[in-house]
Design a protein around this motif. Structure first.
Motif, PDB file in Angstrom:
ATOM      1  N   THR A  77       0.827  -1.067   0.169  1.00  0.00           N
ATOM      2  CA  THR A  77       0.080   0.028  -0.257  1.00  0.00           C
ATOM      3  C   THR A  77       0.833   1.154   0.036  1.00  0.00           C
ATOM      4  OG1 THR A  77      -0.197  -0.084   2.301  1.00  0.00           O
ATOM      5  CG2 THR A  77      -1.640  -1.117   1.329  1.00  0.00           C
ATOM      6  N   GLY A  78       2.161   1.292   0.222  1.00  0.00           N
ATOM      7  CA  GLY A  78       3.053   2.287   0.286  1.00  0.00           C
ATOM      8  C   GLY A  78       3.077   2.809   1.686  1.00  0.00           C
ATOM      9  N   GLY A  79       2.739   2.264   2.571  1.00  0.00           N
ATOM     10  CA  GLY A  79       2.744   2.847   3.911  1.00  0.00           C
ATOM     11  C   GLY A  79       4.029   2.425   4.647  1.00  0.00           C
ATOM     12  N   TRP A  80       4.498   1.450   4.375  1.00  0.00           N
ATOM     13  CA  TRP A  80       5.675   0.541   5.330  1.00  0.00           C
ATOM     14  C   TRP A  80       6.857   0.499   4.292  1.00  0.00           C
ATOM     15  CZ3 TRP A  80       4.385  -3.804   9.089  1.00  0.00           C
ATOM     16  CH2 TRP A  80       3.499  -3.348   9.820  1.00  0.00           C
ATOM     17  N   ALA A  81       7.906   0.475   4.955  1.00  0.00           N
ATOM     18  CA  ALA A  81       9.486   0.233   4.094  1.00  0.00           C
ATOM     19  C   ALA A  81       9.650  -1.341   4.415  1.00  0.00           C
ATOM     20  CB  ALA A  81      10.308   1.108   4.578  1.00  0.00           C
ATOM     21  N   GLY A  82      10.544  -1.874   3.851  1.00  0.00           N
ATOM     22  CA  GLY A  82      10.954  -3.263   3.907  1.00  0.00           C
ATOM     23  C   GLY A  82      11.520  -3.533   5.538  1.00  0.00           C
ATOM     24  N   VAL A 122      -1.224   0.937  14.638  1.00  0.00           N
ATOM     25  CA  VAL A 122      -1.938   1.592  13.639  1.00  0.00           C
ATOM     26  C   VAL A 122      -2.829   2.858  14.538  1.00  0.00           C
ATOM     27  CG1 VAL A 122      -4.112   1.757  12.007  1.00  0.00           C
ATOM     28  CG2 VAL A 122      -2.497   0.179  11.728  1.00  0.00           C
ATOM     29  N   LEU A 123      -3.410   2.253  15.723  1.00  0.00           N
ATOM     30  CA  LEU A 123      -4.093   3.291  16.549  1.00  0.00           C
ATOM     31  C   LEU A 123      -3.551   4.426  16.996  1.00  0.00           C
ATOM     32  CD1 LEU A 123      -6.495   1.062  18.147  1.00  0.00           C
ATOM     33  CD2 LEU A 123      -7.230   2.651  16.234  1.00  0.00           C
ATOM     34  N   ALA A 124      -2.060   3.791  17.389  1.00  0.00           N
ATOM     35  CA  ALA A 124      -1.164   4.716  18.141  1.00  0.00           C
ATOM     36  C   ALA A 124      -0.629   5.824  17.018  1.00  0.00           C
ATOM     37  CB  ALA A 124       0.245   3.705  18.620  1.00  0.00           C
ATOM     38  N   ALA A 125      -0.481   5.336  15.653  1.00  0.00           N
ATOM     39  CA  ALA A 125       0.140   6.139  14.825  1.00  0.00           C
ATOM     40  C   ALA A 125      -0.804   7.341  14.241  1.00  0.00           C
ATOM     41  CB  ALA A 125       0.477   5.287  13.701  1.00  0.00           C
ATOM     42  N   ILE A 126      -2.167   6.941  14.214  1.00  0.00           N
ATOM     43  CA  ILE A 126      -2.988   7.834  13.565  1.00  0.00           C
ATOM     44  C   ILE A 126      -2.839   9.510  14.112  1.00  0.00           C
ATOM     45  CG2 ILE A 126      -5.503   8.477  13.721  1.00  0.00           C
ATOM     46  CD1 ILE A 126      -6.311   5.683  13.707  1.00  0.00           C
ATOM     47  N   PRO A 127      -2.782   9.721  15.238  1.00  0.00           N
ATOM     48  CA  PRO A 127      -2.387  11.135  15.583  1.00  0.00           C
ATOM     49  C   PRO A 127      -1.184  11.788  15.065  1.00  0.00           C
ATOM     50  CG  PRO A 127      -2.988   9.937  17.626  1.00  0.00           C
ATOM     51  CD  PRO A 127      -2.608   9.020  16.700  1.00  0.00           C
ATOM     52  N   VAL A 128      -0.083  10.941  15.029  1.00  0.00           N
ATOM     53  CA  VAL A 128       1.226  11.206  14.582  1.00  0.00           C
ATOM     54  C   VAL A 128       0.895  11.553  12.851  1.00  0.00           C
ATOM     55  CG1 VAL A 128       3.524  10.849  14.012  1.00  0.00           C
ATOM     56  CG2 VAL A 128       2.603  10.116  15.879  1.00  0.00           C
ATOM     57  N   LEU A 129       0.195  10.595  12.351  1.00  0.00           N
ATOM     58  CA  LEU A 129       0.219  10.754  10.676  1.00  0.00           C
ATOM     59  C   LEU A 129      -0.619  11.917  10.500  1.00  0.00           C
ATOM     60  CD1 LEU A 129       0.386   9.304   8.126  1.00  0.00           C
ATOM     61  CD2 LEU A 129      -1.660   7.903   8.663  1.00  0.00           C
ATOM     62  N   LEU A 130      -1.717  12.205  11.171  1.00  0.00           N
ATOM     63  CA  LEU A 130      -2.570  13.174  10.974  1.00  0.00           C
ATOM     64  C   LEU A 130      -1.481  14.684  11.024  1.00  0.00           C
ATOM     65  CD1 LEU A 130      -5.994  12.432  12.771  1.00  0.00           C
ATOM     66  CD2 LEU A 130      -5.394  12.467  10.184  1.00  0.00           C
ATOM     67  N   PHE A 232       8.151   4.157  10.680  1.00  0.00           N
ATOM     68  CA  PHE A 232       6.739   3.440  11.174  1.00  0.00           C
ATOM     69  C   PHE A 232       7.536   2.550  12.359  1.00  0.00           C
ATOM     70  CE2 PHE A 232       2.986   1.037  11.837  1.00  0.00           C
ATOM     71  CZ  PHE A 232       1.891   2.002  11.730  1.00  0.00           C
ATOM     72  N   GLY A 233       8.628   2.251  12.395  1.00  0.00           N
ATOM     73  CA  GLY A 233       9.370   1.768  13.633  1.00  0.00           C
ATOM     74  C   GLY A 233       8.828   2.115  14.908  1.00  0.00           C
ATOM     75  N   PRO A 234       8.670   3.216  15.523  1.00  0.00           N
ATOM     76  CA  PRO A 234       8.288   3.849  16.642  1.00  0.00           C
ATOM     77  C   PRO A 234       6.740   3.352  16.834  1.00  0.00           C
ATOM     78  CG  PRO A 234       9.393   5.647  15.465  1.00  0.00           C
ATOM     79  CD  PRO A 234       9.329   4.540  14.576  1.00  0.00           C
TER      80      PRO A 234
END
Length: 258
Positions: A77-82, A122-130, A232-234
């Motif tokens: 989907t393009g969201g993660w790296a290897g 994913v839930l933890a990343a939503i605020p950071v992503l926004l 996305f590691g964090p």
């Protein structure tokens, strides 16, 4: 038994190292993730056969396979790296099943804990992503992609377009917003593919040298669209820590609704 906490310690320590390298160098190294995968699979094989629990022996294999499948989908989907995929696979190998102290999923007896880690992440990343999306838009930057000079490419960078050779001509193919699906359904034919967005390891030194040679010969413009890797590691580490010390955020939400 204390031995059951060995993979937990490896996973937590490994996640901390991954956060450090991801934030500092924008990479999660193979020398971290591959040994963690081996330790996770090996631990469950040894403990499972020692205890005579042959299903448990293959929990590490199943957890790694499940995590890799989910992670590879996220990669497509393009969201993660290897590196994110391999770190998540390591978590799956180490902790295929885990009973959290507070909010426990009803599937805790099965090797499905990677799903809990992913949902928590994913839930933890939503605020950071926004915040990231907002800042990127305000600055006029692309959110998931950027354009680099081919002369500035480094090994491991993941291209977002296919550069290919057909009948001795060099062409480009950008799948657009549908990404992986478009590449599988409507990609053109080629004699040789020089870049591959679906290769988790990114471009190789051999690819880069060939592209640079084409630029020097005037056959290719000195630019390439690449995937803009977010660290996305964090978020994965946060999902792991939440799962280990608290439990499933999803089931917490479901219990709240009930």
């Amino acid at each position: 038994m204390w031995v059951d906490f060995v993979p937990v310690v490896f996973a937590l320590v490994g996640s901390c190292v991954a956060v450090f390298t991801d934030l500092r160098e924008r990479i999660i190294p193979n020398r971290l993730t591959y040994p963690l995968i081996v330790v996770g699979i090996g631990f469950h094989l040894v403990v499972g056969f020692y205890r005579g629990e042959f299903v448990l022996a293959f929990f590490g294999v199943f957890g790694a396979g499940l995590a890799f499948s989910l992670g590879y989908f996220m990669y497509l989907t393009g969201g993660w790296a290897g590196g994110d995929v391999k770190l998540f696979t390591a978590f799956g190998a180490l902790l295929p099943a885990y009973e959290s102290p507070h909010v426990v999923s009803p599937l805790v007896a099965y090797p499905l804990f990677p799903i809990t880690i992913l949902i928590n992440s994913v839930l933890a990343a939503i605020p950071v992503l926004l915040i990231y999306v907002l800042v990127s838009r305000l600055k006029g930057f692309g959110i998931f992609y950027e354009t680099k000079k081919i002369s500035e490419l480094e090994e491991g960078i993941i291209p977002a377009e296919i550069i290919y050779q057909k009948n001795e001509e060099i062409e480009r193919y950008d799948a657009g917003p549908l990404g992986f699906l478009s590449r599988k359904l409507s990609a053109p034919d080629w004699d040789e593919k020089l870049t591959d967005p679906d290769r988790a390891a990114g471009v190789t030194d051999e690819n880069i040298e060939k592209l640079k040679q084409l630029v020097d010969e005037g056959k290719l413009e000195d630019r390439i669209k690449t995937k803009k890797g977010m660290p996305f590691g964090p978020a994965l580490a946060a999902g792991l820590f939440i799962g280990v010390f608290y439990g499933s955020l999803y089931w917490k939400f479901m219990l709240f609704l009930i």
